[in-house]
Design a protein around this motif. Structure first.
Motif, mmCIF file in Angstrom:
data_model
loop_
_atom_site.group_PDB
_atom_site.id
_atom_site.type_symbol
_atom_site.label_atom_id
_atom_site.label_comp_id
_atom_site.label_asym_id
_atom_site.label_seq_id
_atom_site.Cartn_x
_atom_site.Cartn_y
_atom_site.Cartn_z
ATOM 1 N N PHE A 29 0.992 -1.631 -0.173
ATOM 2 C CA PHE A 29 -0.516 0.213 -0.419
ATOM 3 C C PHE A 29 0.682 1.617 -0.119
ATOM 4 O O PHE A 29 1.086 1.781 -1.011
ATOM 5 N N LEU A 30 2.099 1.157 0.805
ATOM 6 C CA LEU A 30 3.006 2.401 0.734
ATOM 7 C C LEU A 30 3.186 2.789 -0.061
ATOM 8 O O LEU A 30 3.596 3.743 -0.554
ATOM 9 N N ARG A 31 4.320 1.187 -1.009
ATOM 10 C CA ARG A 31 4.858 1.834 -2.776
ATOM 11 C C ARG A 31 3.772 2.140 -3.761
ATOM 12 O O ARG A 31 3.638 2.851 -4.305
ATOM 13 N N ALA A 32 2.665 2.032 -3.372
ATOM 14 C CA ALA A 32 1.562 2.325 -4.335
ATOM 15 C C ALA A 32 1.098 3.766 -3.806
ATOM 16 O O ALA A 32 1.216 4.359 -4.876
ATOM 17 N N GLU A 33 1.249 4.182 -2.933
ATOM 18 C CA GLU A 33 0.559 5.881 -2.759
ATOM 19 C C GLU A 33 2.032 6.790 -3.255
ATOM 20 O O GLU A 33 2.052 7.379 -3.692
ATOM 21 N N ILE A 34 3.344 6.021 -2.991
ATOM 22 C CA ILE A 34 4.116 6.167 -4.094
ATOM 23 C C ILE A 34 4.492 6.901 -4.641
ATOM 24 O O ILE A 34 4.481 8.227 -5.090
ATOM 25 N N LYS A 35 4.093 5.503 -5.342
ATOM 26 C CA LYS A 35 4.180 5.918 -7.082
ATOM 27 C C LYS A 35 3.019 6.039 -7.301
ATOM 28 O O LYS A 35 3.343 7.386 -8.434
ATOM 29 N N ASN A 36 1.885 6.268 -7.225
ATOM 30 C CA ASN A 36 1.085 8.373 -7.787
ATOM 31 C C ASN A 36 1.556 8.791 -7.054
ATOM 32 O O ASN A 36 1.852 10.104 -7.520
ATOM 33 N N ARG A 37 2.830 9.930 -5.556
ATOM 34 C CA ARG A 37 3.371 10.707 -5.452
ATOM 35 C C ARG A 37 4.104 11.254 -6.743
ATOM 36 O O ARG A 37 4.113 12.013 -7.137
ATOM 37 N N GLU A 38 4.884 10.258 -6.110
ATOM 38 C CA GLU A 38 5.692 10.387 -8.035
ATOM 39 C C GLU A 38 5.166 10.741 -9.271
ATOM 40 O O GLU A 38 5.867 11.153 -10.101
ATOM 41 N N ILE A 39 4.030 9.697 -10.071
ATOM 42 C CA ILE A 39 3.159 10.068 -10.839
ATOM 43 C C ILE A 39 2.928 11.825 -11.385
ATOM 44 O O ILE A 39 2.713 12.815 -12.178
ATOM 45 N N ASP A 40 2.047 11.931 -9.991
ATOM 46 C CA ASP A 40 1.846 13.470 -9.830
ATOM 47 C C ASP A 40 3.378 14.499 -10.273
ATOM 48 O O ASP A 40 2.827 15.386 -11.216
ATOM 49 N N LYS A 41 4.436 13.894 -9.743
ATOM 50 C CA LYS A 41 4.870 15.155 -9.502
ATOM 51 C C LYS A 41 6.238 15.064 -10.772
ATOM 52 O O LYS A 41 6.949 15.798 -11.060
ATOM 53 N N GLY A 42 5.774 13.789 -11.526
ATOM 54 C CA GLY A 42 6.139 13.728 -12.702
ATOM 55 C C GLY A 42 8.455 13.145 -12.778
ATOM 56 O O GLY A 42 8.951 13.781 -13.243
ATOM 57 N N ARG A 43 9.034 12.619 -10.868
ATOM 58 C CA ARG A 43 9.617 12.728 -11.115
ATOM 59 C C ARG A 43 10.218 11.495 -9.909
ATOM 60 O O ARG A 43 8.846 11.050 -8.801
ATOM 61 N N PRO A 44 10.603 10.781 -9.435
ATOM 62 C CA PRO A 44 10.899 10.517 -8.402
ATOM 63 C C PRO A 44 10.861 10.689 -6.948
ATOM 64 O O PRO A 44 11.777 11.829 -7.209
ATOM 65 N N LEU A 45 10.570 10.077 -5.979
ATOM 66 C CA LEU A 45 10.385 11.295 -4.576
ATOM 67 C C LEU A 45 11.468 10.354 -3.898
ATOM 68 O O LEU A 45 12.833 9.426 -3.974
ATOM 69 N N THR A 46 12.319 11.662 -3.550
ATOM 70 C CA THR A 46 13.462 11.822 -2.425
ATOM 71 C C THR A 46 12.741 11.119 -0.784
ATOM 72 O O THR A 46 11.739 11.011 -0.755
ATOM 73 N N ASP A 47 13.915 10.347 -0.216
ATOM 74 C CA ASP A 47 13.851 10.104 1.043
ATOM 75 C C ASP A 47 13.237 10.877 1.941
ATOM 76 O O ASP A 47 12.412 10.000 2.746
ATOM 77 N N GLU A 48 13.347 12.238 1.932
ATOM 78 C CA GLU A 48 12.653 13.148 2.514
ATOM 79 C C GLU A 48 10.754 13.286 2.315
ATOM 80 O O GLU A 48 9.852 13.211 3.367
ATOM 81 N N GLU A 49 10.681 12.888 1.406
ATOM 82 C CA GLU A 49 9.232 13.013 0.147
ATOM 83 C C GLU A 49 8.632 11.849 0.918
ATOM 84 O O GLU A 49 7.418 11.603 1.020
ATOM 85 N N ILE A 50 9.765 10.713 0.278
ATOM 86 C CA ILE A 50 8.904 9.302 1.288
ATOM 87 C C ILE A 50 8.689 9.354 3.063
ATOM 88 O O ILE A 50 7.400 9.122 2.887
ATOM 89 N N ILE A 51 9.414 9.669 3.786
ATOM 90 C CA ILE A 51 9.089 9.485 4.928
ATOM 91 C C ILE A 51 8.061 10.510 5.404
ATOM 92 O O ILE A 51 6.778 10.125 5.942
ATOM 93 N N GLU A 52 7.561 11.433 4.710
ATOM 94 C CA GLU A 52 6.098 12.907 4.717
ATOM 95 C C GLU A 52 4.716 11.889 4.146
ATOM 96 O O GLU A 52 3.877 11.685 4.860
ATOM 97 N N VAL A 53 5.309 10.926 3.315
ATOM 98 C CA VAL A 53 4.460 9.653 2.249
ATOM 99 C C VAL A 53 3.878 8.870 4.285
ATOM 100 O O VAL A 53 3.095 8.295 3.876
ATOM 101 N N ILE A 54 4.743 8.335 4.457
ATOM 102 C CA ILE A 54 4.963 7.362 5.707
ATOM 103 C C ILE A 54 3.722 8.388 6.355
ATOM 104 O O ILE A 54 3.103 7.106 7.492
ATOM 105 N N ARG A 55 4.635 9.198 7.510
ATOM 106 C CA ARG A 55 4.009 10.422 7.995
ATOM 107 C C ARG A 55 2.425 10.342 8.310
ATOM 108 O O ARG A 55 1.108 10.039 8.580
#
Length: 153
Positions: A29-55
Motif C-alpha cells: 500500500f505504501l509503495r502504491a502511494e509513493i508511486k501515485n505521488r511520483e506520477i503527480d510530481k513527474g519524478r521519483p520521490l526523495t527519501d524526505e518525500e517518502i518519509i512524508e508519505v509514511i507520516r
C-alpha cells in the motif's frame, strides 16, 4: 531510486518470502502511494518525500484507530496498530521528548522570542532543525511549552 525506496522493495520481497502478511500489505500500500505521488510530481520521490508519505499513512491509521475504538472494534484497532509499527520502522530515529524540548528552548533563545505570540517565528526554525525526527504535533507542543516558559519567567 532512493535508498528508502530500495529498502521498501527489498523488505517487500522478504515479507513475501516469509509470509509476513501484515508487513507485505503495508509495504504494498505504501509503495502504491509513493508511486501515485511520483506520477503527480513527474519524478521519483526523495527519501524526505517518502518519509512524508509514511507520516501521512501513520496519521491516517491513528485517525482510523480512534474511529474503531469508538465503534468497539478492538480487532481493527490492533490491526491498525500493527500497521503503524511497520510504518514507523521506516522513519528515522525519533527525538526523545527531552531532546525536542531542549531544541525548542534553544530556538526560542536564538530568535529572541518573548511569549506565545512569537510562535510564528519559532516554528519554521524549529521544524527545520528537527527535520523528520519528530511529528509536527510534537514539535508544536514543544514550541508552545518553551514559549510559555519564557513568558512565565
Amino acid at each position: 531510486m532512493s535508498t528508502l525506496a530500495e529498502r521498501l522493495l527489498a523488505d517487500l520481497q522478504e515479507a513475501v518470502k516469509t509470509g509476513d502478511v501484515t508487513r507485505r500489505e503495508v509495504i504494498r500500500f505504501l509503495r502504491a502511494e509513493i508511486k501515485n505521488r511520483e506520477i503527480d510530481k513527474g519524478r521519483p520521490l526523495t527519501d524526505e518525500e517518502i518519509i512524508e508519505v509514511i507520516r501521512r499513512q501513520i496519521k491516517m491509521r491513528r485517525e482510523a484507530i480512534e474511529q474503531f475504538a469508538q465503534g468497539g472494534r478492538q480487532d481493527l484497532v490492533e490491526r491498525e496498530e500493527a500497521q503503524i509499527r511497520v510504518l514507523e520502522s521506516y522513519l528515522p530515529q525519533q527525538l526523545s521528548p527531552d531532546e525536542l524540548m531542549e531544541l525548542a528552548r534553544a530556538v526560542v533563545r536564538e530568535v529572541g522570542a518573548t511569549g506565545p505570540r512569537d510562535m510564528g517565528r519559532v516554528m519554521p526554525v524549529l521544524r527545520e532543525r528537527v527535520g523528520p525526527r519528530a511529528e509536527g504535533r510534537a514539535i508544536a507542543e514543544a514550541a508552545q511549552k518553551a514559549l510559555a516558559e519564557v513568558a512565565g519567567s
